[in-house]
Write an enzyme that holds these catalytic residues in place. Structure first.
Site, PDB file in Angstrom:
ATOM      1  N   SER A   1       3.929  -2.593 -12.141  1.00 34.35           N
ATOM      2  CA  SER A   1       2.606  -2.289 -12.762  1.00 34.35           C
ATOM      3  C   SER A   1       1.915  -3.269 -13.240  1.00 34.35           C
ATOM      4  O   SER A   1       1.107  -3.396 -14.459  1.00 34.35           O
ATOM      5  CB  SER A   1       3.062  -1.516 -14.093  1.00 34.35           C
TER       6      SER A   1
ATOM      7  N   GLY B   1       1.510  -2.790  -6.315  1.00 32.19           N
ATOM      8  CA  GLY B   1       1.399  -1.513  -5.635  1.00 32.19           C
ATOM      9  C   GLY B   1       0.156  -0.871  -6.029  1.00 32.19           C
ATOM     10  O   GLY B   1      -0.936  -1.090  -5.314  1.00 32.19           O
ATOM     11  N   GLY B   2       0.133  -0.020  -7.112  1.00 35.81           N
ATOM     12  CA  GLY B   2      -1.019   0.786  -7.234  1.00 35.81           C
ATOM     13  C   GLY B   2      -2.308  -0.079  -7.300  1.00 35.81           C
ATOM     14  O   GLY B   2      -3.280   0.512  -6.704  1.00 35.81           O
TER      15      GLY B   2
ATOM     16  N   GLY C   1       5.253   1.679 -10.890  1.00 38.13           N
ATOM     17  CA  GLY C   1       4.255   2.787 -10.877  1.00 38.13           C
ATOM     18  C   GLY C   1       4.563   3.866 -12.045  1.00 38.13           C
ATOM     19  O   GLY C   1       3.993   4.848 -12.052  1.00 38.13           O
TER      20      GLY C   1
ATOM     21  N   HIS D   1      13.126  -2.813  -1.051  1.00 34.49           N
ATOM     22  CA  HIS D   1      12.107  -2.433  -1.989  1.00 34.49           C
ATOM     23  C   HIS D   1      13.046  -1.310  -2.813  1.00 34.49           C
ATOM     24  O   HIS D   1      13.614  -0.514  -2.290  1.00 34.49           O
ATOM     25  CB  HIS D   1      10.755  -1.859  -1.541  1.00 34.49           C
TER      26      HIS D   1
ATOM     27  N   TRP E   1       0.711  -1.457  -0.038  1.00 38.59           N
ATOM     28  CA  TRP E   1       0.067   0.052   0.128  1.00 38.59           C
ATOM     29  C   TRP E   1       0.783   1.072   0.049  1.00 38.59           C
ATOM     30  O   TRP E   1       0.310   2.429  -0.120  1.00 38.59           O
ATOM     31  CB  TRP E   1      -1.034  -0.032   1.338  1.00 38.59           C
ATOM     32  N   LYS E   2       2.226   0.958   0.223  1.00 27.48           N
ATOM     33  CA  LYS E   2       3.066   2.328   0.186  1.00 27.48           C
ATOM     34  C   LYS E   2       2.464   3.373   1.169  1.00 27.48           C
ATOM     35  O   LYS E   2       1.909   3.107   2.189  1.00 27.48           O
ATOM     36  CB  LYS E   2       3.401   2.767  -1.161  1.00 27.48           C
TER      37      LYS E   2
ATOM     38  N   GLU F   1      11.832   1.511  -4.027  1.00 29.53           N
ATOM     39  CA  GLU F   1      11.898   2.958  -3.148  1.00 29.53           C
ATOM     40  C   GLU F   1      12.731   3.133  -2.304  1.00 29.53           C
ATOM     41  O   GLU F   1      13.363   4.245  -1.823  1.00 29.53           O
ATOM     42  CB  GLU F   1      10.557   3.213  -3.177  1.00 29.53           C
TER      43      GLU F   1
HETATM   44  P1  PGA Z   1       3.113  -0.977  -8.630  1.00 27.65           P
HETATM   45  O1  PGA Z   1       4.300  -1.128  -7.683  1.00 27.65           O
HETATM   46  O2  PGA Z   1       2.401  -2.028  -9.001  1.00 27.65           O
HETATM   47  O3  PGA Z   1       2.351   0.149  -8.531  1.00 27.65           O
HETATM   48  O4  PGA Z   1       4.189  -0.660  -9.991  1.00 27.65           O
HETATM   49  C1  PGA Z   1       4.711  -2.348  -7.468  1.00 27.65           C
HETATM   50  C2  PGA Z   1       5.874  -2.289  -6.053  1.00 27.65           C
HETATM   51  O5  PGA Z   1       6.431  -1.213  -5.894  1.00 27.65           O
HETATM   52  O6  PGA Z   1       5.675  -3.246  -5.400  1.00 27.65           O
END
Ligand code: PGA
Length: 257
Positions: free
Chosen positions: A215, A236-237, A175, A97, A12-13, A99
């Site tokens: 993605s 993620g998203g 993302g 991760h 969920w970040k 990020e």
């Molecule tokens: P995303 O992120 O599906 O939004 O590309 C994946 C992730 O960072 O784990």
């Protein structure tokens, strides 16, 4: 088809508020995302772990944290240890991760210390690796992944491998709406599995689950998960919308990954 049970994670970040996190957890439980042949874990922000744990109840997906610190306690302002996460109901944690590597500057050494601290604290770990666009364009995808894998898992004993999942997440696909083609992803996964065999043995390599991330959406999940070395995904998203996330879990459940 392998014996590996697919695993889908929802990262969920730094999104949602308390009400939104609780609602999402409840929706996932109602949509029965934990049923079936796929293992499901959600990773809410630290501050909502308790509320999400309650909302997930005993029938919902498992829960993990997005990060941890490698010391167990002490003067480390702002940090959170493995034992605190276990205390809050976490069974899983993410390390490495992209990020955290690229925005927060975490090195392989830090990822390794965090991974070992998580294992020592009783958590299962999704260790994330992946190359940048520049590294891919330079033909270094497999070398980068292998290097990150080796360094992130340094001194992780074979006895702990059943609590390790690898997430291959090409940095340029996270993302951005760009996804690796199933063939590119499969090639990278196969190379990661081979590296795993040389670090441990072929049996360990056959057993380790390798998720794809970057993605993943309901409309591309099934093709990715159908690849022989892709054992589910880290999302993620699309994990923020329960219907999308459930559709991705369904795709993994049907993949016999
Ligand atoms: P995303 O992120 O599906 O939004 O590309 C994946 C992730 O960072 O784990």
């Amino acid at each position: 088809m392998s014996d590996r049970r697919p695993i889908v994670g929802g990262n969920w970040k730094m999104n949602l508020n308390e009400a939104g996190a609780t609602d999402l957890a409840k929706a996932l439980t109602q949509e029965n995302t934990s049923a079936g042949s796929c293992e499901v874990v959600v990773f809410p922000p630290f501050v909502y772990l308790r509320q999400v744990e309650r909302a997930l109840g005993t029938d919902g997906p498992a829960m993990g944290a997005q990060d941890l610190y490698f010391e167990n306690d002490g003067a480390f302002t702002g940090e959170i240890s493995a034992s605190m996460l276990v205390d809050c109901g976490c069974r899983w944690v993410l390390t490495g991760h992209s990020e955290r590597r690229h925005i927060l500057g975490e090195s392989d050494t830090i990822v390794n210390r965090k991974t070992r601290a998580a294992l020592a604290g009783g958590l299962s770990v999704i260790v994330c690796i992946g190359e940048t666009r520049q590294q891919r364009d330079a033909g270094r995808t497999d070398a980068v992944n292998t290097g990150q894998l080796r360094e992130s898992l340094a001194d992780v004993s074979p006895g702990d491998l059943d609590r390790i999942v690898i997430a291959y997440e090409p940095v340029w696909a996270i993302g951005t709406g760009l996804t690796a083609t199933p063939q590119d992803a499969q090639n990278a996964h196969s190379a990661i599995r081979q590296a795993f065999a040389s670090m441990y043995d072929s049996d360990a390599a056959k057993k380790v689950r390798i998720q794809y991330g970057g993605s993943v959406k309901p409309d591309n999940a099934a093709d990715l998960f159908a690849c022989p070395d892709i054992d589910g995904g880290l999302i993620g998203g699309a994990s923020l919308k329960s219907s999308d996330f459930s559709a991705i879990v369904q795709a993994a459940s049907g993949s016999g990954a």
